[in-house]
Write a protein that holds these residues in place. Structure first.
Motif, PDB file in Angstrom:
ATOM      1  N   VAL A   1      55.565  56.409  58.317  1.00  0.00           N
ATOM      2  CA  VAL A   1      54.390  55.861  57.625  1.00  0.00           C
ATOM      3  C   VAL A   1      54.756  55.288  56.262  1.00  0.00           C
ATOM      4  CG1 VAL A   1      52.607  57.256  58.736  1.00  0.00           C
ATOM      5  CG2 VAL A   1      53.631  58.060  56.640  1.00  0.00           C
TER       6      VAL A   1
ATOM      7  N   SER B   1      42.994  52.012  57.580  1.00  0.00           N
ATOM      8  CA  SER B   1      44.282  52.391  58.168  1.00  0.00           C
ATOM      9  C   SER B   1      45.274  52.771  57.075  1.00  0.00           C
ATOM     10  CB  SER B   1      44.875  51.232  58.980  1.00  0.00           C
ATOM     11  OG  SER B   1      43.998  50.868  60.003  1.00  0.00           O
TER      12      SER B   1
ATOM     13  N   GLY C   1      50.212  60.963  62.054  1.00  0.00           N
ATOM     14  CA  GLY C   1      49.003  60.661  61.286  1.00  0.00           C
ATOM     15  C   GLY C   1      47.772  61.221  61.987  1.00  0.00           C
TER      16      GLY C   1
ATOM     17  N   TYR D   1      52.963  46.957  55.926  1.00  0.00           N
ATOM     18  CA  TYR D   1      51.521  46.783  56.179  1.00  0.00           C
ATOM     19  C   TYR D   1      50.861  46.132  54.958  1.00  0.00           C
ATOM     20  CZ  TYR D   1      47.452  48.486  58.893  1.00  0.00           C
ATOM     21  OH  TYR D   1      46.344  48.592  59.684  1.00  0.00           O
TER      22      TYR D   1
ATOM     23  N   GLY E   1      42.891  48.426  62.935  1.00  0.00           N
ATOM     24  CA  GLY E   1      43.246  47.778  61.677  1.00  0.00           C
ATOM     25  C   GLY E   1      44.028  46.520  61.972  1.00  0.00           C
TER      26      GLY E   1
ATOM     27  N   LEU F   1      47.499  52.681  68.022  1.00  0.00           N
ATOM     28  CA  LEU F   1      46.849  53.996  68.111  1.00  0.00           C
ATOM     29  C   LEU F   1      47.401  54.970  67.069  1.00  0.00           C
ATOM     30  CD1 LEU F   1      46.567  54.359  71.983  1.00  0.00           C
ATOM     31  CD2 LEU F   1      44.746  53.853  70.371  1.00  0.00           C
TER      32      LEU F   1
ATOM     33  N   GLY G   1      46.801  46.261  63.325  1.00  0.00           N
ATOM     34  CA  GLY G   1      47.497  46.311  64.616  1.00  0.00           C
ATOM     35  C   GLY G   1      46.778  45.505  65.679  1.00  0.00           C
ATOM     36  N   ALA G   2      45.491  45.768  65.845  1.00  0.00           N
ATOM     37  CA  ALA G   2      44.739  45.076  66.898  1.00  0.00           C
ATOM     38  C   ALA G   2      44.466  43.617  66.532  1.00  0.00           C
ATOM     39  CB  ALA G   2      43.429  45.807  67.163  1.00  0.00           C
TER      40      ALA G   2
ATOM     41  N   LEU H   1      47.724  56.186  56.096  1.00  0.00           N
ATOM     42  CA  LEU H   1      49.166  56.177  55.860  1.00  0.00           C
ATOM     43  C   LEU H   1      49.500  56.958  54.588  1.00  0.00           C
ATOM     44  CD1 LEU H   1      49.775  52.403  56.683  1.00  0.00           C
ATOM     45  CD2 LEU H   1      50.525  54.336  58.061  1.00  0.00           C
TER      46      LEU H   1
ATOM     47  N   PHE I   1      51.680  51.488  67.765  1.00  0.00           N
ATOM     48  CA  PHE I   1      51.237  51.006  66.453  1.00  0.00           C
ATOM     49  C   PHE I   1      49.712  51.046  66.342  1.00  0.00           C
ATOM     50  CE2 PHE I   1      50.300  47.973  63.120  1.00  0.00           C
ATOM     51  CZ  PHE I   1      51.352  48.113  62.231  1.00  0.00           C
TER      52      PHE I   1
HETATM   53  N1  PFF Z   1      46.968  51.856  63.765  1.00  0.00           N
HETATM   54  C1  PFF Z   1      47.033  51.096  62.552  1.00  0.00           C
HETATM   55  C2  PFF Z   1      46.730  49.645  62.889  1.00  0.00           C
HETATM   56  O1  PFF Z   1      46.713  49.300  64.065  1.00  0.00           O
HETATM   57  O2  PFF Z   1      46.530  48.847  61.996  1.00  0.00           O
HETATM   58  C3  PFF Z   1      48.363  51.241  61.872  1.00  0.00           C
HETATM   59  C4  PFF Z   1      48.755  52.678  61.626  1.00  0.00           C
HETATM   60  C5  PFF Z   1      47.986  53.483  60.797  1.00  0.00           C
HETATM   61  C6  PFF Z   1      49.862  53.206  62.256  1.00  0.00           C
HETATM   62  C7  PFF Z   1      48.340  54.817  60.596  1.00  0.00           C
HETATM   63  C8  PFF Z   1      50.227  54.521  62.040  1.00  0.00           C
HETATM   64  C9  PFF Z   1      49.469  55.327  61.213  1.00  0.00           C
HETATM   65  F1  PFF Z   1      49.801  56.577  61.042  1.00  0.00           F
END
Ligand code: PFF
Length: 442
Positions: free
Chosen positions: A96, A318, A232, A103, A23, A226, A25-26, A322, A224
């Motif tokens: 979250v 993503s 989650g 987010y 999402g 993963l 994050g990357a 949450l 973040f």
């Molecule tokens: N991993 C998601 C991202 O990189 O956008 C953000 C995320 C989603 C973090 C769900 C934690 C979570 F439980």
């Protein structure tokens, strides 16, 4: 989601957890963090942490979910008969909750950009994409609050209706499309005049750029991306059936995540050097740089529009994870309360997201700890609550669960590396997390 086996096939489970992981994050956070913390050095640390810390932790969370098969503010008690350990689940829930709030600020920016580009498209306006002025947009509190409100509302509707599975099915083609779109951007970016110094910046690790802060943020970044430490992933695995191959799923998620992060880096940094942006631009980096790249493409406005839709889709898969965690914990998996809990949680998240968004406008003067209110929320989640949650679970798995039961849930498929994994979880990872965690206070 009335009982615990929500997914009948491994694909459903992989799609949902990959959707949660891949999402903002990357695509948004990785380039901006790499720009601030040393480019190639950051990428190297991120890769090391993702493979050596993130992957075993993801396998751990999947194993715990599969074993416990209940919501995460109960699962620790169920597995260890110690009620107080549910605090790890509550820590994840708090994480979250705050995470969703900041987010949604970025989700809101995507929605605002999407509308701007759509209006430009349907009015056949050939104005430059560079006219979309990021600083102008984020300085407008009402617009950004509206954007993030729409983002939270979309997430809420999806979770309320319980149609996540439809969305996950859609991700079967949306994800590959996103990859293709990213590759197109990378190719364009690489062809720009002056691109090579950006490529060197992101791919060549310079030892002198490694800092304690960079190490800390690289670890936070792998947590973040993963979705680790928030429980989650435990929640998603708790919906999975016993036959699910958790290691294959974890490995594919990690590979996809690295792939998208590197692509995002290769899309952004060549363009930064070609157009003379600053890598240390911060959270707005992607939003400032990408329009200039699309500007150079034929049908650039249209392709940008498609990219924004795919980007929004990735952010939504993503954000639903949450909200889903809150729904699962507060309904205790009783579906009749689903709508009510989704609405109340979303309203609370919306209220909390307002100071986060205002840190880019009327509250930008407030600076403390890690920076603005937004930066502090991100820091609290990625660098404190997520590592703490993961640490708690490693200790539970390493010292309180029976090894033979663990081994059974770990599975006996192609990857038979139970012992090294177990030793990592029991002895190595807790120490790494503790050292890095303490290092930040000095
Ligand atoms: N991993 C998601 C991202 O990189 O956008 C953000 C995320 C989603 C973090 C769900 C934690 C979570 F439980």
């Amino acid at each position: 989601m009335k009982n615990q086996s929500q997914w009948k096939t491994s694909t459903g489970f992989i799609l949902a957890s990959a959707g949660s992981a891949i999402g903002l994050g990357a695509m948004w956070k990785f380039p901006y963090m790499a720009g601030v913390y040393g480019g190639g050095a950051f990428l190297l640390m991120f890769l090391i942490f993702t493979l050596l810390v993130g992957l075993p932790l993801l396998i751990m969370e999947f194993t715990v979910g599969k074993m416990g098969r209940t919501y995460t503010t109960k699962i620790y008690e169920k597995l260890t008969a110690r009620k107080w350990l549910n605090i790890i689940g509550w820590n994840g829930n708090l994480a979250v909750f705050i995470l969703f709030a900041f987010y949604s600020v970025i989700g809101g920016w995507i929605i605002i950009y999407l509308f701007r580009v759509l209006i430009q498209l349907i009015s056949f306006n050939s104005a430059s994409l560079n006219k979309i002025n990021f600083d102008h947009i984020i300085a407008n509190p009402w617009l950004t609050i509206l954007g993030q409100g729409v983002f939270i509302l979309l997430t809420m509707i999806i979770v309320m209706l319980g149609v996540e599975q439809g969305l996950e099915k859609a991700s079967k083609f949306m994800m590959p499309l996103l990859f293709i779109c990213l590759i197109v951007i990378v190719i364009k970016s690489l062809s720009l005049h002056g691109a090579m110094s950006g490529v060197r910046y992101i791919l060549q690790p310079r030892l002198e750029d490694i800092s304690i802060k960079g190490i800390l943020f690289a670890l936070g970044q792998s947590f973040f991306t993963l979705s680790l430490g928030t429980t989650g992933m435990i929640t998603y695995a708790s919906y999975a059936s016993k036959e699910m191959t958790i290691k294959t799923s974890a490995i594919s998620i990690v590979i996809m995540n690295i792939f998208v992060s590197v692509l995002a880096g290769l899309a952004i940094f060549p363009a930064i050097s070609a157009f003379g942006y600053k890598p240390t631009e911060g959270p707005g980096l992607l939003f400032k740089v990408l329009p200039s790249v699309f500007e150079q493409m034929s049908f650039g406005t249209f392709i940008y529009f498609i990219f924004l839709i795919l980007f929004l889709f990735a952010a939504l898969t993503s954000s639903i994870s949450l909200l889903e965690l809150n729904v699962s914990n507060f309904t205790k998996n009783d579906n009749t309360k689903r709508k009510k809990v989704a609405i109340v949680a979303s309203i609370l998240v919306f209220l909390l997201s307002i100071p986060a968004t205002l840190s880019f406008s009327s509250l930008s003067f407030i600076h403390f700890g890690a920076g603005t209110i937004f930066d502090n929320m991100d820091f609290l989640v990625s660098n404190i609550l997520m590592p703490l949650g993961a640490l708690g679970t490693t200790l539970v798995v390493g010292y309180l669960l029976k090894v033979d039961v663990l081994k059974q849930f770990f599975g006996n498929d192609r990857f038979k590396f139970f012992l090294p994994w177990y030793l990592l979880i029991k002895f190595v990872l807790p120490i790494i997390i503790i050292i890095i965690f303490i290092a930040q206070f000095f």
